[in-house]
Motif scaffolding. Structure first.
Motif, PDB file in Angstrom:
ATOM      1  N   SER A 171     -13.711  -4.438  19.970  1.00 38.00           N
ATOM      2  CA  SER A 171     -12.534  -4.273  21.104  1.00 38.00           C
ATOM      3  C   SER A 171     -13.623  -3.318  21.882  1.00 38.00           C
ATOM      4  O   SER A 171     -13.694  -2.677  22.329  1.00 38.00           O
ATOM      5  CB  SER A 171     -11.327  -3.779  20.203  1.00 38.00           C
ATOM      6  OG  SER A 171     -11.355  -2.212  20.246  1.00 38.00           O
ATOM      7  N   GLN A 172     -12.406  -4.137  23.221  1.00 33.45           N
ATOM      8  CA  GLN A 172     -12.682  -3.720  24.617  1.00 33.45           C
ATOM      9  C   GLN A 172     -12.330  -2.666  25.211  1.00 33.45           C
ATOM     10  O   GLN A 172     -13.137  -1.607  25.426  1.00 33.45           O
ATOM     11  CB  GLN A 172     -12.073  -4.652  25.961  1.00 33.45           C
ATOM     12  CG  GLN A 172     -12.837  -4.515  27.245  1.00 33.45           C
ATOM     13  CD  GLN A 172     -14.027  -4.638  26.957  1.00 33.45           C
ATOM     14  OE1 GLN A 172     -15.171  -5.417  26.753  1.00 33.45           O
ATOM     15  NE2 GLN A 172     -14.764  -4.190  28.079  1.00 33.45           N
ATOM     16  N   SER A 173     -11.347  -2.344  24.277  1.00 30.47           N
ATOM     17  CA  SER A 173     -10.809  -0.851  24.217  1.00 30.47           C
ATOM     18  C   SER A 173     -11.063   0.888  23.919  1.00 30.47           C
ATOM     19  O   SER A 173     -12.006   1.589  24.317  1.00 30.47           O
ATOM     20  CB  SER A 173      -9.322  -0.493  23.946  1.00 30.47           C
ATOM     21  OG  SER A 173      -9.012  -0.873  22.320  1.00 30.47           O
ATOM     22  N   LYS A 174     -12.223   0.104  22.727  1.00 26.74           N
ATOM     23  CA  LYS A 174     -12.989   1.352  21.611  1.00 26.74           C
ATOM     24  C   LYS A 174     -14.558   1.288  22.470  1.00 26.74           C
ATOM     25  O   LYS A 174     -15.016   2.214  23.268  1.00 26.74           O
ATOM     26  CB  LYS A 174     -13.482  -0.183  20.212  1.00 26.74           C
ATOM     27  CG  LYS A 174     -12.983   0.987  20.068  1.00 26.74           C
ATOM     28  CD  LYS A 174     -12.689   2.195  19.074  1.00 26.74           C
ATOM     29  CE  LYS A 174     -11.162   2.620  18.081  1.00 26.74           C
ATOM     30  NZ  LYS A 174     -11.059   3.556  18.315  1.00 26.74           N
ATOM     31  N   VAL A 175     -14.839   0.344  23.276  1.00 24.24           N
ATOM     32  CA  VAL A 175     -16.438  -0.106  24.698  1.00 24.24           C
ATOM     33  C   VAL A 175     -15.617   0.912  25.945  1.00 24.24           C
ATOM     34  O   VAL A 175     -16.101   1.603  26.020  1.00 24.24           O
ATOM     35  CB  VAL A 175     -16.231  -0.648  24.267  1.00 24.24           C
ATOM     36  CG1 VAL A 175     -17.762  -1.091  25.186  1.00 24.24           C
ATOM     37  CG2 VAL A 175     -16.638  -2.000  23.744  1.00 24.24           C
ATOM     38  N   MET A 176     -14.434   0.730  26.277  1.00 24.10           N
ATOM     39  CA  MET A 176     -13.782   1.590  27.280  1.00 24.10           C
ATOM     40  C   MET A 176     -13.760   2.918  27.210  1.00 24.10           C
ATOM     41  O   MET A 176     -14.227   3.582  27.978  1.00 24.10           O
ATOM     42  CB  MET A 176     -12.960   0.745  27.369  1.00 24.10           C
ATOM     43  CG  MET A 176     -13.303   0.139  28.506  1.00 24.10           C
ATOM     44  SD  MET A 176     -14.287  -0.654  29.351  1.00 24.10           S
ATOM     45  CE  MET A 176     -13.759   0.835  30.995  1.00 24.10           C
ATOM     46  N   GLU A 177     -13.136   2.810  26.022  1.00 24.26           N
ATOM     47  CA  GLU A 177     -13.088   4.564  25.050  1.00 24.26           C
ATOM     48  C   GLU A 177     -14.481   5.389  25.261  1.00 24.26           C
ATOM     49  O   GLU A 177     -14.649   6.618  25.759  1.00 24.26           O
ATOM     50  CB  GLU A 177     -12.511   4.840  23.853  1.00 24.26           C
ATOM     51  CG  GLU A 177     -11.609   6.113  23.749  1.00 24.26           C
ATOM     52  CD  GLU A 177     -11.182   5.968  22.227  1.00 24.26           C
ATOM     53  OE1 GLU A 177     -11.599   7.092  22.149  1.00 24.26           O
ATOM     54  OE2 GLU A 177     -10.366   5.182  21.749  1.00 24.26           O
TER      55      GLU A 177
END
Length: 123
Positions: free
Chosen positions: A90-96
């Motif tokens: 997920s994009q949120s995990k990559v960003m995190e």
């Protein structure tokens, strides 16, 4: 100079696959250390100096994000490149991961070419 690598994944099979893929990617690998979770990884890092950490996100005891945050908040390991290798796309995990200081993010399943590309900019 050969790279000493720590592979952190709760799956022994994935750890072996990553070792094989590093060789296929023609990475000059020295010692390869393995850990089944973030806590084991920290114990290994206290005993052995490595040049690179490849870490899964989802693991028991201490997950990859917690490990990454701990490494980046510890002076001794702040500059150690950590690449997240995970099914968690997920994009949120990559960003995190990026915000925590990950040097890269590779989604499973991965190829030797993807590993080679991620490492090219680091060494």
């Amino acid at each position: 100079m050969p790279l000493d690598v720590l592979i952190v994944d709760d799956s022994a099979a994935i750890r072996k696959i990553l070792q094989r893929v590093l060789r296929q990617a023609e990475v000059d690998v020295g010692e390869v250390y393995e850990a089944g979770d973030g806590l084991e990884a920290l114990e290994t890092l206290k005993k052995h100096k490595v040049h690179l950490v490849l870490a899964d996100v989802n693991m028991p005891n201490m997950n990859g994000m917690q490990l990454l945050a701990h490494l980046k908040s510890t002076a001794e390991w702040q500059q150690l490149p950590v690449i997240m290798v995970t099914t968690e796309g997920s994009q949120s995990k990559v960003m995190e991961a990026v915000q925590l200081g990950a040097a890269g993010y590779i989604r499973k399943p991965f190829s030797a070419e993807q590993i080679k590309d991620k490492l090219a900019g680091l060494f």
